[in-house]
Design a protein around this motif. Structure first.
Motif, PDB file in Angstrom:
ATOM      1  N   VAL A   1     -16.765  46.855  83.060  1.00 15.96           N
ATOM      2  CA  VAL A   1     -15.827  46.776  81.965  1.00 15.96           C
ATOM      3  C   VAL A   1     -14.890  45.614  82.267  1.00 15.96           C
ATOM      4  O   VAL A   1     -14.622  45.307  83.411  1.00 15.96           O
ATOM      5  CB  VAL A   1     -14.994  48.080  81.857  1.00 15.96           C
ATOM      6  CG1 VAL A   1     -15.841  49.221  81.352  1.00 15.96           C
ATOM      7  CG2 VAL A   1     -14.344  48.441  83.185  1.00 15.96           C
ATOM      8  N   PRO A   2     -14.319  45.011  81.228  1.00  9.96           N
ATOM      9  CA  PRO A   2     -14.687  45.079  79.826  1.00  9.96           C
ATOM     10  C   PRO A   2     -15.892  44.204  79.542  1.00  9.96           C
ATOM     11  O   PRO A   2     -16.388  43.545  80.439  1.00  9.96           O
ATOM     12  CB  PRO A   2     -13.441  44.554  79.125  1.00  9.96           C
ATOM     13  CG  PRO A   2     -12.903  43.557  80.109  1.00  9.96           C
ATOM     14  CD  PRO A   2     -13.203  44.105  81.483  1.00  9.96           C
TER      15      PRO A   2
ATOM     16  N   MET B   1      -6.861  47.703  82.901  1.00  6.88           N
ATOM     17  CA  MET B   1      -6.290  46.760  81.942  1.00  6.88           C
ATOM     18  C   MET B   1      -6.896  46.940  80.554  1.00  6.88           C
ATOM     19  O   MET B   1      -6.256  46.626  79.552  1.00  6.88           O
ATOM     20  CB  MET B   1      -6.501  45.321  82.424  1.00  6.88           C
ATOM     21  CG  MET B   1      -5.618  44.941  83.600  1.00  6.88           C
ATOM     22  SD  MET B   1      -5.817  43.204  84.102  1.00  6.88           S
ATOM     23  CE  MET B   1      -5.143  42.333  82.674  1.00  6.88           C
ATOM     24  N   ARG B   2      -8.105  47.439  80.498  1.00  8.91           N
ATOM     25  CA  ARG B   2      -8.728  47.680  79.201  1.00  8.91           C
ATOM     26  C   ARG B   2      -8.114  48.892  78.505  1.00  8.91           C
ATOM     27  O   ARG B   2      -8.241  49.044  77.285  1.00  8.91           O
ATOM     28  CB  ARG B   2     -10.227  47.887  79.377  1.00  8.91           C
ATOM     29  CG  ARG B   2     -11.023  47.790  78.089  1.00  8.91           C
ATOM     30  CD  ARG B   2     -12.476  48.130  78.314  1.00  8.91           C
ATOM     31  NE  ARG B   2     -13.252  47.972  77.094  1.00  8.91           N
ATOM     32  CZ  ARG B   2     -14.469  48.462  76.929  1.00  8.91           C
ATOM     33  NH1 ARG B   2     -15.045  49.132  77.902  1.00  8.91           N
ATOM     34  NH2 ARG B   2     -15.122  48.277  75.802  1.00  8.91           N
ATOM     35  N   HIS B   3      -7.454  49.742  79.277  1.00  7.55           N
ATOM     36  CA  HIS B   3      -6.841  50.951  78.715  1.00  7.55           C
ATOM     37  C   HIS B   3      -5.364  51.027  79.097  1.00  7.55           C
ATOM     38  O   HIS B   3      -4.930  51.972  79.762  1.00  7.55           O
ATOM     39  CB  HIS B   3      -7.569  52.200  79.238  1.00  7.55           C
ATOM     40  CG  HIS B   3      -9.033  52.213  78.913  1.00  7.55           C
ATOM     41  ND1 HIS B   3      -9.977  51.659  79.759  1.00  7.55           N
ATOM     42  CD2 HIS B   3      -9.704  52.716  77.845  1.00  7.55           C
ATOM     43  CE1 HIS B   3     -11.172  51.826  79.216  1.00  7.55           C
ATOM     44  NE2 HIS B   3     -11.038  52.454  78.071  1.00  7.55           N
ATOM     45  N   PRO B   4      -4.548  50.042  78.713  1.00  6.79           N
ATOM     46  CA  PRO B   4      -3.139  50.054  79.100  1.00  6.79           C
ATOM     47  C   PRO B   4      -2.416  51.266  78.528  1.00  6.79           C
ATOM     48  O   PRO B   4      -2.676  51.690  77.399  1.00  6.79           O
ATOM     49  CB  PRO B   4      -2.592  48.747  78.493  1.00  6.79           C
ATOM     50  CG  PRO B   4      -3.527  48.448  77.362  1.00  6.79           C
ATOM     51  CD  PRO B   4      -4.877  48.914  77.809  1.00  6.79           C
TER      52      PRO B   4
ATOM     53  N   PHE C   1      -2.076  51.892  83.959  1.00  5.95           N
ATOM     54  CA  PHE C   1      -1.673  50.493  83.925  1.00  5.95           C
ATOM     55  C   PHE C   1      -0.623  50.322  82.844  1.00  5.95           C
ATOM     56  O   PHE C   1      -0.892  50.568  81.660  1.00  5.95           O
ATOM     57  CB  PHE C   1      -2.868  49.577  83.652  1.00  5.95           C
ATOM     58  CG  PHE C   1      -2.531  48.117  83.756  1.00  5.95           C
ATOM     59  CD1 PHE C   1      -2.586  47.462  84.972  1.00  5.95           C
ATOM     60  CD2 PHE C   1      -2.144  47.396  82.634  1.00  5.95           C
ATOM     61  CE1 PHE C   1      -2.266  46.112  85.073  1.00  5.95           C
ATOM     62  CE2 PHE C   1      -1.817  46.051  82.724  1.00  5.95           C
ATOM     63  CZ  PHE C   1      -1.877  45.409  83.951  1.00  5.95           C
ATOM     64  N   ASP C   2       0.577  49.920  83.237  1.00  4.97           N
ATOM     65  CA  ASP C   2       1.681  49.749  82.305  1.00  4.97           C
ATOM     66  C   ASP C   2       1.792  48.282  81.910  1.00  4.97           C
ATOM     67  O   ASP C   2       2.127  47.435  82.731  1.00  4.97           O
ATOM     68  CB  ASP C   2       2.998  50.217  82.930  1.00  4.97           C
ATOM     69  CG  ASP C   2       3.088  51.736  82.996  1.00  4.97           C
ATOM     70  OD1 ASP C   2       2.439  52.398  82.168  1.00  4.97           O
ATOM     71  OD2 ASP C   2       3.778  52.257  83.890  1.00  4.97           O
ATOM     72  N   ALA C   3       1.516  47.990  80.659  1.00  2.00           N
ATOM     73  CA  ALA C   3       1.626  46.637  80.146  1.00  2.00           C
ATOM     74  C   ALA C   3       2.895  46.537  79.305  1.00  2.00           C
ATOM     75  O   ALA C   3       2.962  47.097  78.212  1.00  2.00           O
ATOM     76  CB  ALA C   3       0.416  46.290  79.296  1.00  2.00           C
ATOM     77  N   PRO C   4       3.937  45.873  79.789  1.00  2.00           N
ATOM     78  CA  PRO C   4       5.181  45.776  79.028  1.00  2.00           C
ATOM     79  C   PRO C   4       5.019  44.879  77.818  1.00  2.00           C
ATOM     80  O   PRO C   4       4.126  44.035  77.772  1.00  2.00           O
ATOM     81  CB  PRO C   4       6.151  45.150  80.043  1.00  2.00           C
ATOM     82  CG  PRO C   4       5.263  44.341  80.928  1.00  2.00           C
ATOM     83  CD  PRO C   4       3.971  45.116  81.041  1.00  2.00           C
ATOM     84  N   PRO C   5       5.876  45.051  76.799  1.00  2.00           N
ATOM     85  CA  PRO C   5       5.848  44.143  75.648  1.00  2.00           C
ATOM     86  C   PRO C   5       6.113  42.717  76.106  1.00  2.00           C
ATOM     87  O   PRO C   5       6.714  42.481  77.154  1.00  2.00           O
ATOM     88  CB  PRO C   5       6.986  44.657  74.753  1.00  2.00           C
ATOM     89  CG  PRO C   5       7.219  46.065  75.194  1.00  2.00           C
ATOM     90  CD  PRO C   5       6.907  46.093  76.658  1.00  2.00           C
ATOM     91  N   PRO C   6       5.664  41.708  75.345  1.00  2.00           N
ATOM     92  CA  PRO C   6       5.920  40.316  75.716  1.00  2.00           C
ATOM     93  C   PRO C   6       7.404  40.045  75.911  1.00  2.00           C
ATOM     94  O   PRO C   6       8.245  40.581  75.202  1.00  2.00           O
ATOM     95  CB  PRO C   6       5.360  39.521  74.519  1.00  2.00           C
ATOM     96  CG  PRO C   6       4.352  40.441  73.898  1.00  2.00           C
ATOM     97  CD  PRO C   6       4.900  41.827  74.093  1.00  2.00           C
ATOM     98  N   HIS C   7       7.694  39.206  76.930  1.00  2.00           N
ATOM     99  CA  HIS C   7       9.059  38.758  77.223  1.00  2.00           C
ATOM    100  C   HIS C   7       9.957  39.909  77.673  1.00  2.00           C
ATOM    101  O   HIS C   7      11.179  39.793  77.634  1.00  2.00           O
ATOM    102  CB  HIS C   7       9.700  38.061  76.019  1.00  2.00           C
ATOM    103  CG  HIS C   7       8.840  37.011  75.414  1.00  2.00           C
ATOM    104  ND1 HIS C   7       8.393  35.921  76.117  1.00  2.00           N
ATOM    105  CD2 HIS C   7       8.307  36.906  74.161  1.00  2.00           C
ATOM    106  CE1 HIS C   7       7.645  35.168  75.333  1.00  2.00           C
ATOM    107  NE2 HIS C   7       7.566  35.738  74.154  1.00  2.00           N
ATOM    108  N   GLN C   8       9.343  41.018  78.081  1.00  2.00           N
ATOM    109  CA  GLN C   8      10.164  42.113  78.589  1.00  2.00           C
ATOM    110  C   GLN C   8       9.667  42.495  79.963  1.00  2.00           C
ATOM    111  O   GLN C   8       8.477  42.699  80.169  1.00  2.00           O
ATOM    112  CB  GLN C   8      10.081  43.345  77.671  1.00  2.00           C
ATOM    113  CG  GLN C   8      10.893  44.540  78.198  1.00  2.00           C
ATOM    114  CD  GLN C   8      10.835  45.709  77.251  1.00  2.00           C
ATOM    115  OE1 GLN C   8      10.867  45.538  76.034  1.00  2.00           O
ATOM    116  NE2 GLN C   8      10.752  46.901  77.793  1.00  2.00           N
TER     117      GLN C   8
END
Length: 246
Positions: free
Chosen positions: A130-131, A172-175, A230-237
């Motif tokens: 994956v992916p 990363m495929r399932h944040p 996996f925690d992907a924060p919003p852009p610029h945060q």
């Protein structure tokens, strides 16, 4: 890695000629080209002469043990390593994973099981799980290219083992989704059962390579009572403080 399973070049490192002969026979029947080395220095010399697609490495070797051989291989370049360990030596198995082994099989073992593990590791090493190829992922400064099997963190390439790459790709495929260690073992390793410490060690190694502070991880966080996310924060945060190491 250019070849796919079957048909890969496998280096078997074991000082027991009987074990080496049996393993070689099973792997050759699977279509692989097998080299054999009985000790660490010979193994590294054979690897230098003709780089293998995978190494089956006994932990207990005379003189230079399997851990030292694994480190030597890692210094030379990326190659999947399946380590053979004696049953009950949990600390040694974890050490093997810590120095970069992708998988391990405990002795006594079924040669057929080992051949299947070799097939599984090679398959993941060539195609990935994956992916899907062609879908690069970018989250929180981490860029992952599944087709090239390449990971970049803040512009710098990160060297990952086969299993570390597959684990990161899956997460990363399932944040934002939490997975238990059993779930990760099935999805990433393709095992229905096994030693769950394998997952724990790989998470710890992966954190050490992609987290700004591995002692306080913000990307691969622990979800108590469940597993990892996996925690992907919003852009610029900046990523929020969450979770601790296992």
């Amino acid at each position: 890695m250019q070849q796919t399973s079957p048909g890969a070049r496998v280096l078997v490192v074991d000082d027991d000629p009987t074990v080496a002969e049996v393993v070689t026979g099973y792997l050759e029947r699977d279509g692989h080209v097998v080299d054999w080395a009985a000790d660490g220095p010979s193994a590294l010399a054979r690897a230098d002469a003709r780089w293998p697609d995978l190494v089956v490495l006994d932990l207990m070797l005379p003189g230079m043990d399997g851990l030292a051989v694994c480190r030597g291989l890692r210094e030379r370049g990326p190659v999947p390593v399946i380590m053979l360990t004696a049953r009950g030596e949990e600390d040694d198995r974890i050490l093997g994973l810590e120095v970069g082994a992708d998988d391990y099989v405990t002795k006594p073992f079924s040669p057929r099981e080992l051949a299947l593990r070799v097939r599984s590791v090679l398959r993941r090493g060539t195609a990935g799980s994956v992916p899907p190829p062609g879908r690069p992922l970018t989250h929180a400064g981490i860029g992952l290219d599944p087709a090239a099997r390449r990971v970049v963190r803040n512009g710098t390439e990160v060297s990952l083992t086969v299993r570390e790459f597959d684990l990161l790709a899956f997460l990363m495929r399932h944040p934002g989704q939490a997975f238990g260690r059993e779930d990760l073992m099935r999805a990433v390793w393709g095992w229905e059962f096994g030693d769950l410490s394998t997952v724990t060690v790989h998470v710890r190694r992966l954190r050490g390579k992609i987290e700004a502070d591995p002692a306080a991880p913000r990307l691969i966080t622990t979800v108590w009572g469940v597993g990892y996310r996996f925690d992907a924060p919003p852009p610029h945060q900046a990523p929020a403080e969450s979770g601790t190491r296992p």
